[in-house]
Structure formats: structure tokens, C-alpha cells
Design a protein around this motif. Structure first.
Motif, PDB file in Angstrom:
ATOM      1  N   LEU A 277      30.233  17.812  -2.589  1.00 39.06           N
ATOM      2  CA  LEU A 277      30.453  17.094  -1.334  1.00 39.06           C
ATOM      3  C   LEU A 277      31.376  17.891  -0.413  1.00 39.06           C
ATOM      4  O   LEU A 277      31.170  17.931   0.811  1.00 39.06           O
ATOM      5  CB  LEU A 277      31.054  15.717  -1.630  1.00 39.06           C
ATOM      6  CG  LEU A 277      31.118  14.731  -0.451  1.00 39.06           C
ATOM      7  CD1 LEU A 277      29.722  14.425   0.062  1.00 39.06           C
ATOM      8  CD2 LEU A 277      31.832  13.458  -0.876  1.00 39.06           C
ATOM      9  N   VAL A 278      32.393  18.536  -0.985  1.00 36.24           N
ATOM     10  CA  VAL A 278      33.303  19.364  -0.182  1.00 36.24           C
ATOM     11  C   VAL A 278      32.536  20.506   0.479  1.00 36.24           C
ATOM     12  O   VAL A 278      32.680  20.766   1.680  1.00 36.24           O
ATOM     13  CB  VAL A 278      34.452  19.913  -1.050  1.00 36.24           C
ATOM     14  CG1 VAL A 278      35.273  20.919  -0.252  1.00 36.24           C
ATOM     15  CG2 VAL A 278      35.346  18.767  -1.530  1.00 36.24           C
ATOM     16  N   PHE A 279      31.713  21.214  -0.295  1.00 32.87           N
ATOM     17  CA  PHE A 279      30.930  22.313   0.260  1.00 32.87           C
ATOM     18  C   PHE A 279      29.998  21.813   1.369  1.00 32.87           C
ATOM     19  O   PHE A 279      29.834  22.466   2.397  1.00 32.87           O
ATOM     20  CB  PHE A 279      30.116  22.996  -0.839  1.00 32.87           C
ATOM     21  CG  PHE A 279      30.860  24.080  -1.543  1.00 32.87           C
ATOM     22  CD1 PHE A 279      31.081  25.309  -0.935  1.00 32.87           C
ATOM     23  CD2 PHE A 279      31.354  23.888  -2.823  1.00 32.87           C
ATOM     24  CE1 PHE A 279      31.764  26.309  -1.580  1.00 32.87           C
ATOM     25  CE2 PHE A 279      32.046  24.891  -3.484  1.00 32.87           C
ATOM     26  CZ  PHE A 279      32.254  26.113  -2.866  1.00 32.87           C
ATOM     27  N   ALA A 280      29.382  20.656   1.148  1.00 32.33           N
ATOM     28  CA  ALA A 280      28.490  20.098   2.162  1.00 32.33           C
ATOM     29  C   ALA A 280      29.248  19.798   3.447  1.00 32.33           C
ATOM     30  O   ALA A 280      28.759  20.065   4.553  1.00 32.33           O
ATOM     31  CB  ALA A 280      27.828  18.820   1.624  1.00 32.33           C
ATOM     32  N   GLY A 281      30.453  19.255   3.303  1.00 33.88           N
ATOM     33  CA  GLY A 281      31.261  18.954   4.477  1.00 33.88           C
ATOM     34  C   GLY A 281      31.623  20.200   5.256  1.00 33.88           C
ATOM     35  O   GLY A 281      31.589  20.217   6.500  1.00 33.88           O
ATOM     36  N   VAL A 282      31.973  21.269   4.568  1.00 26.47           N
ATOM     37  CA  VAL A 282      32.313  22.521   5.249  1.00 26.47           C
ATOM     38  C   VAL A 282      31.094  23.077   5.973  1.00 26.47           C
ATOM     39  O   VAL A 282      31.179  23.540   7.122  1.00 26.47           O
ATOM     40  CB  VAL A 282      32.864  23.556   4.243  1.00 26.47           C
ATOM     41  CG1 VAL A 282      33.034  24.925   4.912  1.00 26.47           C
ATOM     42  CG2 VAL A 282      34.204  23.090   3.695  1.00 26.47           C
ATOM     43  N   MET A 283      29.928  23.042   5.342  1.00 26.37           N
ATOM     44  CA  MET A 283      28.721  23.540   5.978  1.00 26.37           C
ATOM     45  C   MET A 283      28.397  22.745   7.244  1.00 26.37           C
ATOM     46  O   MET A 283      28.028  23.312   8.278  1.00 26.37           O
ATOM     47  CB  MET A 283      27.547  23.462   4.990  1.00 26.37           C
ATOM     48  CG  MET A 283      27.675  24.396   3.795  1.00 26.37           C
ATOM     49  SD  MET A 283      27.646  26.143   4.283  1.00 26.37           S
ATOM     50  CE  MET A 283      25.954  26.277   4.887  1.00 26.37           C
ATOM     51  N   ILE A 284      28.542  21.427   7.179  1.00 29.30           N
ATOM     52  CA  ILE A 284      28.270  20.592   8.353  1.00 29.30           C
ATOM     53  C   ILE A 284      29.263  20.888   9.464  1.00 29.30           C
ATOM     54  O   ILE A 284      28.895  20.975  10.644  1.00 29.30           O
ATOM     55  CB  ILE A 284      28.312  19.098   7.971  1.00 29.30           C
ATOM     56  CG1 ILE A 284      27.136  18.764   7.056  1.00 29.30           C
ATOM     57  CG2 ILE A 284      28.280  18.211   9.216  1.00 29.30           C
ATOM     58  CD1 ILE A 284      27.180  17.360   6.484  1.00 29.30           C
ATOM     59  N   SER A 285      30.534  21.082   9.123  1.00 27.31           N
ATOM     60  CA  SER A 285      31.561  21.334  10.139  1.00 27.31           C
ATOM     61  C   SER A 285      31.342  22.658  10.853  1.00 27.31           C
ATOM     62  O   SER A 285      31.813  22.848  11.971  1.00 27.31           O
ATOM     63  CB  SER A 285      32.957  21.305   9.502  1.00 27.31           C
ATOM     64  OG  SER A 285      33.166  22.440   8.695  1.00 27.31           O
ATOM     65  N   GLN A 286      30.613  23.589  10.223  1.00 25.82           N
ATOM     66  CA  GLN A 286      30.347  24.890  10.837  1.00 25.82           C
ATOM     67  C   GLN A 286      29.002  24.925  11.559  1.00 25.82           C
ATOM     68  O   GLN A 286      28.611  25.970  12.087  1.00 25.82           O
ATOM     69  CB  GLN A 286      30.361  25.995   9.771  1.00 25.82           C
ATOM     70  CG  GLN A 286      31.624  26.056   8.950  1.00 25.82           C
ATOM     71  CD  GLN A 286      32.852  26.236   9.812  1.00 25.82           C
ATOM     72  OE1 GLN A 286      32.862  27.013  10.754  1.00 25.82           O
ATOM     73  NE2 GLN A 286      33.907  25.508   9.479  1.00 25.82           N
ATOM     74  N   ARG A 287      28.297  23.797  11.628  1.00 24.52           N
ATOM     75  CA  ARG A 287      26.942  23.800  12.201  1.00 24.52           C
ATOM     76  C   ARG A 287      26.937  24.183  13.668  1.00 24.52           C
ATOM     77  O   ARG A 287      26.078  24.920  14.134  1.00 24.52           O
ATOM     78  CB  ARG A 287      26.309  22.411  12.030  1.00 24.52           C
ATOM     79  CG  ARG A 287      24.897  22.328  12.606  1.00 24.52           C
ATOM     80  CD  ARG A 287      24.257  20.992  12.316  1.00 24.52           C
ATOM     81  NE  ARG A 287      22.936  20.889  12.916  1.00 24.52           N
ATOM     82  CZ  ARG A 287      22.149  19.830  12.813  1.00 24.52           C
ATOM     83  NH1 ARG A 287      22.543  18.780  12.093  1.00 24.52           N
ATOM     84  NH2 ARG A 287      20.970  19.813  13.408  1.00 24.52           N
ATOM     85  N   ARG A 288      27.879  23.707  14.406  1.00 27.27           N
ATOM     86  CA  ARG A 288      27.924  24.021  15.833  1.00 27.27           C
ATOM     87  C   ARG A 288      29.367  24.276  16.215  1.00 27.27           C
ATOM     88  O   ARG A 288      30.211  23.393  16.128  1.00 27.27           O
ATOM     89  CB  ARG A 288      27.352  22.865  16.666  1.00 27.27           C
ATOM     90  CG  ARG A 288      27.362  23.149  18.163  1.00 27.27           C
ATOM     91  CD  ARG A 288      26.741  21.988  18.924  1.00 27.27           C
ATOM     92  NE  ARG A 288      26.769  22.199  20.347  1.00 27.27           N
ATOM     93  CZ  ARG A 288      25.839  22.905  21.013  1.00 27.27           C
ATOM     94  NH1 ARG A 288      24.833  23.420  20.356  1.00 27.27           N
ATOM     95  NH2 ARG A 288      25.919  23.059  22.311  1.00 27.27           N
ATOM     96  N   VAL A 289      29.662  25.499  16.655  1.00 31.07           N
ATOM     97  CA  VAL A 289      31.020  25.874  17.036  1.00 31.07           C
ATOM     98  C   VAL A 289      31.128  25.887  18.542  1.00 31.07           C
ATOM     99  O   VAL A 289      30.414  26.643  19.217  1.00 31.07           O
ATOM    100  CB  VAL A 289      31.397  27.272  16.485  1.00 31.07           C
ATOM    101  CG1 VAL A 289      32.804  27.632  16.890  1.00 31.07           C
ATOM    102  CG2 VAL A 289      31.238  27.297  14.981  1.00 31.07           C
ATOM    103  N   PRO A 290      31.978  25.060  19.137  1.00 33.40           N
ATOM    104  CA  PRO A 290      32.086  25.016  20.591  1.00 33.40           C
ATOM    105  C   PRO A 290      32.737  26.273  21.151  1.00 33.40           C
ATOM    106  O   PRO A 290      33.386  27.021  20.444  1.00 33.40           O
ATOM    107  CB  PRO A 290      32.992  23.787  20.835  1.00 33.40           C
ATOM    108  CG  PRO A 290      33.806  23.685  19.596  1.00 33.40           C
ATOM    109  CD  PRO A 290      32.904  24.133  18.483  1.00 33.40           C
TER     110      PRO A 290
END
Length: 308
Positions: A277-290
């Protein structure tokens, strides 16, 4: 390979090194007083930086008034950060201390939004919250060991270390517009050596220090201080503070991994699922970088980052 890709790879390696540092620090503070451990770590790092001075000394563009930001950066980390973290590891386990670091991304995101005017996307907020949930899941299913006499106090002290890390991250983000990442890492190491010297001298020293302890201190002073901080500061010169901080959600995962290998700690199925779940959260947080505005609330001339 683009600078952005290099920054993300640098962050991944930095998190692995920092995850192992909790284990090394936990071992060292069981032998020496925490302030002695941090002083020797800073001293070894300072000597290393003196030996490689040509790599970080050139290209510095000092601007009037920057001394207060440089001093503030070093005051937050390593000074306050390591005071809190070394004390925390006297009361809690390395694994639990690593888990508390999950709060750092949310704290940095709020600080970056307020002080640096960074835009936070819904993917980043969502990913951070998912990763934090994973870390709490790991914590809920962890067992208190004999090395954690007061985990509540220890975890609170680790939280204070994270608060110091927020100030450090925001100041480094501001300073990387005019200073090389290695220069900033060297500066904080030199200031840390001076700061921790009197604190270390107030404690009784052992008659001798084993070679295995020196090896641990060398790892902390060279690999962690020079390597991890250098990689982290480089990443901050290329991508946003919020994106950079998102990777710290991996710290609890790496800490548990190294604790399992080096300290023979075990992980149950619930903890393995939480790691996913931690890895999934990090991947989602990097999906779009403003887009990253480099101008802080405290005005700074806009410049391109200096490549290390």
C-alpha cells in the motif's frame, strides 16, 4: 537520461540509504551516548568533505543575507533533527521511528504550499494519504520489543525530528537556486560538527571504541551524510519539495526491510500488505507533478539550478 529521471533515481537510492541509517544509529546509540554518536558522525563527514573539496567548493554565488538561510538550514538539520532523532531511538525501535517519517510528506506539502506557493495536485494528496495509511497499518501490526521502553515518547521525539526536517527541506529548496547541492551538504556537516562537539564532551567517553563501532560510525558519516544528503539535495535542485518529500513514505519500508535482515526482525502478512500500500501511494503521488515555482514567499532572484 533527463535530470528529472536522475532526480527520481537519486531519491530512491537516498531513501534506501536513510532506511538503513535507522538500524546503524540504533546500534551505535546502544554503545555510545547519542550526542557522541552524532558528533563522530559529523566529524567523519566533515573530514570526508575536506578531502573532496574541489568537488563542491567551486561555483558558489553568495548573495547578501544568505547567511541566515544557510545557518537556519543547518540549525534545522543536522542540529535539531539529530538531537530529537538520537533521543527518540533511546525509547522506541528503529522500525517504529522509521514509520513516523510517513508524516513528513504531508507536513512538507503544507509548508511548500504556504511558503513556496507550490501547487499540490489531488494525485499527490491522495497518494500521500494512501501511503500514510499503509504506514499506520504497519505500525498497528508491529510488536513492541525490549529495546523500546517508552515508544510513545520515542515516537513523539521522532515526530519533532520530522518537524525539523520540514524546515530543512524548505530552506534547501530555496537555497538550491544559487548553491550546489554538495556545497549545502558540506555546510550543514561542518556546522553540525561544531554544534555537537560541546554536547559530546559533556558525556563520559569509553576507554576504547571497537572497530565494528567505528565501521558503523563511518557508514553514518560517509555513506549516509555524504551520500544520502547529497542525493536528496540534488533532487531538490531538480524537482519540487512536495514531490521530493513524497519519497520519504518509502523510509518505513526500507527500515523494516533492513531491520529484518540485520536485526532478524520478522514481518507478518499484514505488514507485507501494508508495504504494498505504501508503494502504491508513492506511485500515485508521482503521477502528475505540477509546475514548480522557485520563488519563495521570501523573495529570491530566479535562477537556474546549478548542476553538481
Amino acid at each position: 537520461m533527463t535530470p528529472t529521471v536522475r532526480a527520481h533515481l537519486a531519491l530512491l537510492l537516498a531513501m534506501a540509504i536513510w532506511g538503513s541509517s535507522f538500524i546503524a544509529l540504533k546500534v551505535a546509540v546502544g554503545i555510545l551516548h547519542p550526542m557522541q554518536v552524532i558528533f563522530l558522525r559529523m566529524l567523519i563527514g566533515s573530514v570526508t568533505f575536506l578531502l573532496i573539496m574541489p568537488l563542491w567548493r567551486g561555483g558558489v554565488r553568495y548573495q547578501r543575507g544568505d547567511w541566515k538561510w544557510l545557518l537556519g538550514m543547518a540549525a534545522f538539520e543536522p542540529c535539531l533533527y539529530f538531537v530529537f532523532e538520537a533521543m527518540a531511538l533511546q525509547y522506541t525501535t528503529a522500525s517504529q521511528a522509521g514509520m513516523v517519517t510517513s508524516m513528513l510528506p504531508l507536513m512538507v506539502a503544507a509548508g511548500a504550499w504556504f511558503f513556496l506557493r507550490e501547487q499540490i495536485s489531488r494525485y499527490q494528496w491522495g497518494g500521500f494519504l494512501i501511503a500514510v495509511a499503509g504506514v499506520f497499518w504497519m505500525s498497528w501490526h508491529s510488536e513492541i520489543s525490549e529495546t523500546a521502553p517508552n515508544p510513545a515518547l520515542g515516537n513523539f521525539l521522532e515526530f519533532m525530528a520530522m518537524a525539523s526536517a520540514v524546515g530543512y527541506t524548505l530552506l534547501v529548496k530555496k537555497l538550491t537556486s544559487g548553491y550546489r547541492p554538495l556545497f549545502l551538504t558540506a555546510m550543514q556537516t561542518f556546522v553540525g560538527t561544531i554544534f555537537f562537539l560541546p554536547l559530546a564532551m559533556t558525556q563520559p567517553w569509553p576507554e576504547s571504541i571497537a572497530w565494528s563501532t567505528w565501521a558503523t560510525l563511518g557508514y553514518l558519516g560517509i555513506v549516509v551524510t555524504l551520500g544520502a544528503y547529497g542525493l536528496y539535495n540534488y533532487a531538490l535542485s531538480q524537482i519540487s519539495a512536495t514531490t521530493t518529500a513524497g519519497y520519504t513514505n518509502l523510509l518505513p519500508v526500507f527500515t523494516l526491510f533492513f531491520a529484518m535482515i540485520l536485526l532478524q526482525e520478522t514481518m507478518n502478512l499484514q505488514q507485507w500488505l501494508a508495504i504494498g500500500l505504501v508503494f502504491a501511494g508513492v506511485m500515485i503521488s508521482q503521477r502528475r507533478v505540477p509546475a514548480l515555482p522557485l520563488v519563495a514567499a521570501i523573495e529570491t532572484p530566479e535562477e537556474k539550478p546549478v548542476q553538481p
